[in-house]
Design an enzyme around this catalytic site. Structure first.
Site, mmCIF file in Angstrom:
data_model
loop_
_atom_site.group_PDB
_atom_site.id
_atom_site.type_symbol
_atom_site.label_atom_id
_atom_site.label_comp_id
_atom_site.label_asym_id
_atom_site.label_seq_id
_atom_site.Cartn_x
_atom_site.Cartn_y
_atom_site.Cartn_z
ATOM 1 N N GLU A 43 34.565 -17.326 4.354
ATOM 2 C CA GLU A 43 33.868 -17.342 3.386
ATOM 3 C C GLU A 43 32.389 -17.849 2.441
ATOM 4 O O GLU A 43 32.158 -19.151 1.780
ATOM 5 C CB GLU A 43 34.770 -18.766 2.528
ATOM 6 C CG GLU A 43 36.177 -18.111 2.937
ATOM 7 C CD GLU A 43 36.810 -19.454 2.889
ATOM 8 O OE1 GLU A 43 36.595 -20.857 2.907
ATOM 9 O OE2 GLU A 43 38.343 -19.554 3.260
ATOM 10 N N TYR A 51 25.253 -23.125 -6.797
ATOM 11 C CA TYR A 51 25.275 -24.643 -6.784
ATOM 12 C C TYR A 51 24.380 -24.720 -7.581
ATOM 13 O O TYR A 51 23.766 -25.892 -7.407
ATOM 14 C CB TYR A 51 25.648 -25.069 -5.805
ATOM 15 C CG TYR A 51 26.737 -24.575 -4.389
ATOM 16 C CD1 TYR A 51 27.977 -24.673 -4.822
ATOM 17 C CD2 TYR A 51 26.029 -23.767 -3.426
ATOM 18 C CE1 TYR A 51 29.279 -24.262 -3.818
ATOM 19 C CE2 TYR A 51 27.077 -23.502 -2.254
ATOM 20 C CZ TYR A 51 28.680 -23.770 -2.665
ATOM 21 O OH TYR A 51 29.010 -23.776 -2.286
ATOM 22 N N CYS A 71 16.469 -38.349 -18.623
ATOM 23 C CA CYS A 71 15.962 -39.742 -19.216
ATOM 24 C C CYS A 71 16.038 -40.565 -17.722
ATOM 25 O O CYS A 71 16.764 -41.631 -18.413
ATOM 26 C CB CYS A 71 16.380 -40.358 -20.339
ATOM 27 S SG CYS A 71 14.611 -39.455 -21.947
ATOM 28 N N GLY A 101 29.658 -21.364 4.132
ATOM 29 C CA GLY A 101 28.527 -21.956 5.255
ATOM 30 C C GLY A 101 27.367 -21.723 5.602
ATOM 31 O O GLY A 101 26.202 -21.959 6.211
HETATM 32 N N1 LLP Z 1 34.878 -22.452 1.987
HETATM 33 C C1 LLP Z 1 35.051 -23.424 1.244
HETATM 34 C C2 LLP Z 1 36.669 -24.443 1.560
HETATM 35 C C3 LLP Z 1 34.552 -24.190 0.589
HETATM 36 O O1 LLP Z 1 34.406 -26.052 0.214
HETATM 37 C C4 LLP Z 1 32.534 -24.374 0.671
HETATM 38 C C5 LLP Z 1 31.780 -24.664 -0.098
HETATM 39 C C6 LLP Z 1 32.932 -22.449 0.938
HETATM 40 C C7 LLP Z 1 33.923 -22.221 1.575
HETATM 41 C C8 LLP Z 1 31.568 -22.176 0.805
HETATM 42 O O2 LLP Z 1 30.192 -22.625 1.461
HETATM 43 P P1 LLP Z 1 28.927 -21.607 1.286
HETATM 44 O O3 LLP Z 1 29.037 -21.153 2.265
HETATM 45 O O4 LLP Z 1 28.490 -21.711 0.255
HETATM 46 O O5 LLP Z 1 27.948 -22.788 1.985
HETATM 47 N N2 LLP Z 1 27.111 -28.129 -3.661
HETATM 48 C C9 LLP Z 1 26.420 -27.767 -2.475
HETATM 49 C C10 LLP Z 1 27.625 -27.326 -1.478
HETATM 50 C C11 LLP Z 1 28.459 -27.466 -1.498
HETATM 51 C C12 LLP Z 1 29.399 -26.395 -1.001
HETATM 52 C C13 LLP Z 1 31.138 -27.244 -1.296
HETATM 53 N N3 LLP Z 1 32.096 -25.949 -0.647
HETATM 54 C C14 LLP Z 1 25.110 -27.914 -2.820
HETATM 55 O O6 LLP Z 1 24.464 -27.110 -3.482
HETATM 56 O O7 LLP Z 1 24.623 -27.559 -1.389
#
Ligand code: LLP
Length: 428
Positions: free
Chosen positions: A282, A380, A351, A240
């Site tokens: 993570e 992403y 489109c 996150g």
């Molecule tokens: N751990 C779990 C269980 C997750 O579901 C996620 C992301 C992460 C770790 C990693 O999160 P990060 O560190 O990357 O914030 N498509 C969206 C983001 C969706 C994230 C889903 N889960 C975007 O483009 O912002």
């Protein structure tokens, strides 16, 4: 915030020592350009910040952010573990050389087949519901299985509603108040609980909700420890950690953030006498987000009721602006630091009217044929791309020390037809 933009002697944007107009010339556009050193630096920055404050810290890279095999190899070399959410991600991670004990699988609404795949792969299984636990226990070979639970700590945060994964509205995890009962059930079933997990959302720049989640998860872990005598081997606070996308946004102060999280963690370990479990995070976006750029060429400048700059990428290439209204900084590759001279819309080639990379964006004067670089396109981005409008996906190149290597070939028209079958009666 200048987004660490580097220019070369020609005044062009340079990535990993490579001139971006030359990259576009050589490999075509749209093109994802990944900077290997940046990935390694981001990993090290996060790892050093936490491991200097707690002796047993592990990063589980959330590979959904970017599953390119080269990225997985780079992070495997750095010593990362890996967070997976599907059999496909487990398969890819194993192929990339991660041993099963370095892979954590956190499924959501996982089928029996998916649970079976995870079980037979030997990866660590993080459960998201009572249903998943019961169905796992019915699978042959699951006796004595090591498990953990994803807990919803009733707090969420994220850059968009769709990216908040904790709190009352979230489909993820088990409720905080059922944690002790759930771990008891796991023991009754014959499982071996070894960890506890939460992930409250994505794109977090304000540490406060994250700290609340740490607090709550540690209390939950403490109660499980007190009431059931479970000494956890690991506590995982998920990912996150955000990155700045807009020029006025600030970097997460990683020194301060890590200090606050580790202090809280240690305080709770002491309070509940929980020993010294591994502290896990993570991150996805934090590791790869700013390590890639999407190069796209302007083919149309159009004065309609508004002024549009039309490029050769679309939301099939980079979905985030359309899906979340996300801001991605865009610069001219020929003069990335040039001052804005107009406010324009930058539109893709799909489109649909929602296919916009920017609305009313201050930009310098731009001409047809010019190359643009869309920043922060490492997380992403390719992983959420599609073939919508029957457009083949773009190529990805990895740059390091002035060299560029193709790590994913551009798709062709033939790839659009992949796996399709026309019933014989319809053949011409
Ligand atoms: N751990 C779990 C269980 C997750 O579901 C996620 C992301 C992460 C770790 C990693 O999160 P990060 O560190 O990357 O914030 N498509 C969206 C983001 C969706 C994230 C889903 N889960 C975007 O483009 O912002």
């Amino acid at each position: 915030m200048n987004f660490n933009l580097k220019t070369n002697e020609k005044g062009n944007l340079s990535i990993g020592g490579k001139d971006t107009p030359e990259l576009a010339e050589e490999f075509g556009t749209p093109l994802y350009v990944l900077d290997e050193d940046r990935i390694r630096e981001n990993y090290k920055k996060l790892h050093n910040a936490f491991s200097s404050k707690y002796h047993d810290f592990k990063i589980y890279y959330a590979c959904k952010a970017n599953t390119n095999l080269a990225v997985l190899r780079i992070l495997e070399e750095e010593g990362s573990c890996i967070d997976t959410v599907s059999p496909g991600e487990i398969y890819t991670s194993l192929l990339a050389g991660y041993s099963p004990e370095r892979i954590l699988y956190t499924g959501n609404n996982a089928t029996n087949e998916e649970l079976k795949y995870a079980l037979s792969s030997g990866v660590r299984i993080n459960l998201d519901s009572l249903s998943a636990m019961e169905r796992l226990s019915n699978l042959p070979g699951s006796e004595g299985q090591e498990i953990s639970f994803r807990v919803n700590p009733q707090v969420g945060a994220g850059h968009h509603d769709h990216c908040i994964t904790g709190g009352d509205l979230s489909k993820f995890g088990i409720m905080e108040e059922e944690v002790v009962q759930m771990y008891q059930k796991a023991i009754d079933i014959g499982f071996k609980p070894i960890g506890i997990h939460s992930h409250i959302g994505s794109g977090i720049l304000d540490p406060e909700p994250f700290k609340v989640a740490v607090h709550t998860l540690m209390d939950a872990a403490g109660h499980v420890n007190r009431e059931l005598g479970i000494q956890f081997e690991f506590v995982d606070f998920g990912g996150g950690m955000g990155i700045p996308y807009e020029p006025q946004e600030n970097l997460l102060d990683m020194e301060k953030f890590s200090q606050e999280i580790v202090d809280l963690f240690k305080e709770k370990l002491y309070q509940y006498n929980m020993g010294n479990p591994t502290l896990c995070l993570e991150p996805g976006r934090y590791i790869v987000g700013d390590a890639s750029y999407l190069l796209t060429r302007i083919n149309t400048v159009k004065q309609s009721y508004r002024k549009f700059i039309g490029v050769d990428a679309g939301f099939n290439t980079l979905l985030r602006p359309t899906m979340y209204g996300s801001y991605h900084h865009i610069v001219s590759a020929n003069n990335p630091l040039e001052e804005p001279a107009q406010e324009i819309d930058i539109a893709g080639n799909i489109c649909e009217s929602g296919d916009l990379f920017a609305r009313d964006r201050p930009m310098p004067v731009l001409e047809e044929g010019e190359l643009l670089a869309i920043l922060n396109a490492g997380a992403y981005a390719f992983s959420m791309s599609s073939q919508y409008n029957s457009r083949p996906r773009p190529s990805e190149v990895l740059v390091k020390d002035g060299n560029a290597e193709i790590i994913r070939e551009r798709e062709t028209f033939a790839d659009l037809l992949n796996k399709q079958n026309v019933p014989v009666r319809l053949l011409k």
